[in-house]
Enzyme design. Structure first.
Site, short mmCIF file in Angstrom:
data_model
loop_
_atom_site.label_atom_id
_atom_site.label_comp_id
_atom_site.label_asym_id
_atom_site.label_seq_id
_atom_site.Cartn_x
_atom_site.Cartn_y
_atom_site.Cartn_z
CD GLU A 10 -2.91 -1.01 2.36
OE1 GLU A 10 -2.91 0.01 3.08
OE2 GLU A 10 -3.67 -1.97 2.53
NE ARG A 36 2.75 20.69 9.50
CZ ARG A 36 2.37 21.09 8.32
NH1 ARG A 36 1.14 20.88 7.90
NH2 ARG A 36 3.22 21.72 7.53
CB ALA A 48 7.56 23.40 3.52
CG LEU A 50 1.14 20.15 -0.94
CD1 LEU A 50 -0.36 19.91 -1.11
CD2 LEU A 50 1.87 18.84 -0.71
CD GLU A 65 3.90 26.90 -0.39
OE1 GLU A 65 3.65 27.42 0.72
OE2 GLU A 65 3.03 26.34 -1.08
CD GLU A 69 4.34 27.95 4.49
OE1 GLU A 69 5.42 27.75 5.08
OE2 GLU A 69 3.53 27.06 4.21
N GLY A 88 9.08 3.80 2.76
CA GLY A 88 8.47 2.50 2.97
C GLY A 88 6.98 2.49 2.67
CD GLU A 92 5.59 14.30 1.83
OE1 GLU A 92 5.74 15.50 2.11
OE2 GLU A 92 4.97 13.50 2.55
CD GLU A 114 -0.08 29.56 3.21
OE1 GLU A 114 -0.79 30.47 2.77
OE2 GLU A 114 0.52 28.76 2.49
#
Length: 178
Positions: A10, A36, A48, A50, A65, A69, A88, A92, A114
């Site tokens: 997966e 987070r 940071a 995407l 970014e 930010e 694993g 990303e 932000e």
């Protein structure tokens, strides 16, 4: 699998991301402190984001970014490291840049995350000490800070800002476009 066998896996597919070690003329790095949810607390991280804008290069995303930010622009950019966050189970990979020659620009907040973040500067050596003490745990931040310290001290060299990004994730973005 290597050797011709097969295995079931997966994999969480990702768009990829960029992060920025923004280093000012006094040797201070800008870190952001934001919540987070997976860890249930606020973390110190690098600015940071995407790689989610079609046709945008990693360098263009990093510039965007940094402005969104923390309201900074830079006139010197170097690629420090590419970080496979957790190979694993996810593809990303985050490209971490070193940005110098900083100047203030209008901050363009793009969303709730932000608006909630706190930006603060630390001497680079202090930020590295924070990482080694476990106060900075974000993988790209730890990697980027250590790499920046090595480059600034002359023990290593960065790569060009537009260096090939061999492991940039592409599957999710291709499927999303179609």
């Amino acid at each position: 699998m290597p050797g011709g066998g097969t295995a079931r896996r997966e994999v969480v597919e990702h768009l990829g991301a960029v992060a920025v070690v923004a280093l000012d003329d006094d040797g201070r790095v800008t870190l952001i402190h934001q919540y987070r949810h997976p860890l249930g607390r606020r973390l110190w991280e690098l600015p940071a984001g995407l790689l989610d804008a079609a046709g945008e290069s990693p360098l263009e995303a990093a510039r965007r970014e940094l402005a969104e930010e923390v309201g900074l622009a830079a006139n010197s950019w170097v690629t420090l490291v590419d970080v496979a966050v957790s190979p694993g189970f996810t593809d990303e990979v985050v490209r971490v840049f070193l940005a110098r020659g900083l100047s203030a620009v209008d901050r363009d907040e793009q969303g709730e995350e932000e608006a909630d973040l706190e930006a603060r500067t630390f001497p680079l050596d202090e930020a590295v000490a924070m990482a080694l003490a476990g106060d900075v745990v974000n993988g790209p931040a730890v990697s980027g800070l250590l790499a920046a310290q090595a480059v600034v001290a002359g023990r290593a060299e960065g790569r060009p800002a537009d260096a090939p990004f061999r492991d940039r994730p592409t599957r999710f973005a291709r499927r999303s476009e179609g």
